[in-house]
Scaffold this motif. Structure first.
Motif, short mmCIF file in Angstrom:
data_model
loop_
_atom_site.label_atom_id
_atom_site.label_comp_id
_atom_site.label_asym_id
_atom_site.label_seq_id
_atom_site.Cartn_x
_atom_site.Cartn_y
_atom_site.Cartn_z
N ILE B 281 0.87 -1.18 0.00
CA ILE B 281 0.00 0.00 0.00
C ILE B 281 0.91 1.23 0.00
O ILE B 281 1.74 1.40 0.89
N VAL B 290 -11.53 -2.25 -3.21
CA VAL B 290 -11.49 -3.47 -2.41
C VAL B 290 -12.81 -4.21 -2.57
O VAL B 290 -13.88 -3.60 -2.44
N VAL B 302 -6.21 -9.34 0.23
CA VAL B 302 -7.20 -8.35 -0.16
C VAL B 302 -7.47 -8.51 -1.65
O VAL B 302 -6.56 -8.40 -2.47
N ASP B 315 -1.71 -8.14 2.74
CA ASP B 315 -1.54 -7.02 3.65
C ASP B 315 -1.27 -7.61 5.03
O ASP B 315 -1.97 -8.53 5.47
N LEU B 321 -9.33 -1.21 6.32
CA LEU B 321 -8.94 -0.69 5.01
C LEU B 321 -10.01 0.23 4.45
O LEU B 321 -11.21 0.00 4.66
N VAL B 325 -7.73 1.26 -2.08
CA VAL B 325 -6.35 1.34 -1.60
C VAL B 325 -5.45 1.66 -2.78
O VAL B 325 -5.76 1.31 -3.93
#
Lengths: 323, 357
Positions: B281, B290, B302, B315, B321, B325
């Protein structure tokens, strides 16, 4: 097939144990036990089968045993109790003993040949890939022929005037006289009986062979170079349950089921032809009208077969490995 | 012990126009552990069975040591094979199962006894030597199968998916045992599996097969780091590498109009390969919507979309989240494949200055 070798002795003990438990009202697994409202209901279900067994097996057996102690009038007017005379007569008669000897010989030869040839054909057919179905069908089809018909077909082949086998023997300068010469007739009986039984053995051996896992065969291929070694060490032991079953069936076949074949070949022929004990029972009883003597013979036969079966299970089945 | 060489090996079954195995060239060094891996029907088992002699060889040559074995019977090839379903002789005791091959080779009784005892000690089978295979558990049977291979002291071990009949836990421990045993004995081994994890953990070198052809040969990490084709990329590594349509413009790979990383490859449409574990990220990176999250405890996977192309990332944080992202990746971890052929496009000879990872 069961997972553990199963012997008569074990069967007896488990049977007795079960009977004891049944007597004292226990059940091995009460949850699984089927409950009937009326105590008579289960007997009703069993009745047809019991009736068949009683009428067609127990009753004639009891009849045979009783009449074996009597000398019966040929016209059925009366019977005289003669105790064991019928048995001693049979066991001391040269005719009976030579028939017994022939039966033993016939039994061994036919069983060995039909098992051996059935196995050979199965092993060969198992290797065939293209047209396998055709081979199998051709080999199995003989099984569909009824024994008397097999006897008739055999009779034609061995016919003294026009039978191809007789002609073939003549090419070699041999005069084949089936129905007249004792050993010629014996050979014909053996050939026809073996021919009739091969397909049966073939089917079972083939399915036995096909149940040997491919990977086990391949493992053997890596372990042993010689095909004969692999067959003896791996394939044959894995076929043992099949072979044992077939051995029992084949012995029964040669002793009892060859009757129609013998009848077709031997009937209406001059005397001194070979026959099996079963055929002699029939001949003495129905042709000779000696009911007592033939009953005694059939009781002896029953005892012999019972002994044979026990021996087979006692001594042979122990060596059989069930996969 | 010996090296093993396969030269232009091919297999065509009668009545089929398409080759089951074609043009396989592998040089296996003495003592090496080679894993043949691929999806079912890729020809890996066929190839192994050709080495064993259980299948005929249609084209090419197979040599074990210096010997050409094409025409030899399996028993003469000096190999030992471990089968998927163990293939033990059900009527023989464990001892006889192991001794059978040696007996047929005419080894003396003393030698057989010694080797069986040694194998039984190594595999902890001593208490079971007189039992029949049916009285053993799956893992024990597998050990007996291994023992049967070991006692022969062959030039090469051949394993045909030996662990796939075991439960997951046993599989992991047997896997390690096989590896240890092979190291200790130093016997050249050829191992077939469809499980990429098994392949990665066992192999000195992997041979990835697809449709009867070799896609890539290399050490597990080499294959993981630089898959030669999209097929290898999607087969090796878990979760599977995401393959996306992208463009290279002015030395930068563009994904759905967003710049992802600088690359040295020529401009044009490419297939972009990204591993979930390589994505980070990064503020200002490629935006991903997502979709759903798989929690694995130590990490989470994810899943989401960039444009309408599916992508996954791993992740390790536990923070909640946002809906979108932004992802970045180290340029060295960007895999590019030809959009048509699916072959890997190597960076040009002059690499651009790549920021340190």
């Amino acid at each position: 097939m069961t997972d553990t070798p199963f012997t008569i002795a074990e069967a007896e003990t488990t049977l007795f144990a079960r009977l004891r438990r049944w007597w004292s009202g226990e059940t091995a697994n009460p949850v699984k036990r089927v409950q009937f409202d009326r105590p008579l209901t289960p007997w009703m279900f069993l009745l047809p089968q019991l009736a068949v067994v009683a009428i067609f097996f127990y009753w004639p057996s009891v009849q045979a045993v009783t009449s074996s102690f009597y000398l019966e009038d040929p016209f059925g007017f009366g019977a005289t109790f003669v105790a064991l005379d019928n048995y001693t007569d049979a066991l001391t008669s040269r005719g009976y003993l030579s028939t017994a000897a022939f039966t033993a010989f016939f039994c061994v030869v036919v069983t060995a040949l039909s098992l051996g040839l059935g196995l050979l054909l199965a092993v060969k057919a198992d290797k065939v890939i293209r047209g396998a179905e055709t081979y199998k069908t051709l080999l199995i089809s003989v099984y569909a022929i009824a024994p008397p018909v097999a006897g008739l077909i055999g009779m034609m082949f061995f016919d003294m005037h026009m039978g191809p086998f007789t002609q073939m023997a003549a090419w070699f300068g041999y005069d084949l006289k089936v129905g007249i010469d004792y050993w010629d007739t014996a050979s014909a009986l053996i050939v026809i009986s073996v021919w009739k039984q091969i397909p049966y053995n073939f089917i079972f051996f083939l399915s036995g062979l096909q149940s040997v896992p491919v990977s086990v065969r391949e493992a053997a291929l890596i372990d042993a170079k010689s095909g004969w070694r692999r067959f003896c060490d791996i394939t044959l032991p894995l076929l043992a349950p099949t072979a044992f079953f077939l051995l029992v069936i084949n012995i029964t076949y040669t002793m009892f089921d060859t009757f129609p074949i013998i009848d077709v070949i031997v009937k209406d022929k001059p005397a001194n032809n070979p026959m099996t004990l079963v055929y002699k029972v029939y001949l003495d009883g129905f042709k000779g009208n000696d009911i007592g003597g033939s009953s005694a013979q059939s009781v002896i036969l029953m005892v012999v077969v019972a002994l044979l079966t026990v021996l087979q299970f006692r001594f042979l089945e122990r060596r059989v490995h069930y996969g | 012990m010996a090296h093993l060489s396969l030269t232009n090996v091919g297999k065509t079954y009668g009545g089929s126009a398409q080759a089951a195995v074609a043009d396989v060239n592998i040089e296996i060094k003495d003592g090496e552990f080679i894993v043949l891996v691929g999806p079912s029907g890729c020809g890996k088992s066929t190839l192994l069975r050709m080495v064993a002699g259980l299948e005929t060889i249609s084209q090419g040559e197979i040599r074990i040591g210096e010997r050409l074995v094409n025409q030899l019977d399996p028993a003469e090839r000096d190999i030992a094979m471990v089968f998927q379903n163990y293939a033990l002789y059900p009527h023989m005791s464990v001892r006889d199962n192991m001794a059978y091959g040696l007996k047929n080779r005419g080894e003396s009784k003393a030698v057989i006894e010694e080797r069986v005892a040694e194998a039984a000690r190594m595999l902890e089978l001593r208490p079971y030597l007189d039992r029949k295979p049916r009285a053993l558990s799956g893992g024990q049977r597998q050990r007996v199968a291994m023992g049967r291979a070991i006692v022969r002291q062959p030039s090469a071990f051949l394993f045909d998916e030996p662990l796939s009949n075991l439960d997951a836990k046993l599989r992991v421990s047997m896997r390690m045992e096989i590896r240890k045993l092979q190291r200790r004995l130093g016997t050249t081994s050829l191992y077939v599996t469809h499980d990429q994890l098994e392949a990665m953990t066992l192999a000195d070198r992997l041979v990835v097969l697809n449709g009867g052809r070799v896609e890539q040969i290399g050490a597990p990490l080499e294959v993981y780091r630089a898959p030669a084709s999209t097929f290898v990329a999607s087969f090796i590594g878990a979760p599977a590498m995401c393959l996306l349509d992208a463009q290279v413009e002015n030395g930068t790979v563009m994904l759905e109009g967003h710049a992802l990383a600088p690359v040295a490859q020529a401009a044009g449409p490419v297939t972009l390969g990204l591993r979930a574990e390589d994505l980070r990220i990064t503020p200002g990176g490629v935006p991903m919507r997502v979709d759903h999250i798989e929690e694995l405890g130590a990490q989470r996977i994810v899943h989401g979309y960039v444009g309408d192309q599916a992508l996954a990332m791993i992740d390790t944080s536990e923070a909640p989240l946002p809906e979108t992202v932004h992802l970045g990746v180290a340029p060295a971890r960007v895999h590019l494949f030809d959009a048509q052929s699916g072959r890997r496009i190597e960076a040009a000879a002059q690499p651009v200055a790549v920021p340190a990872e």
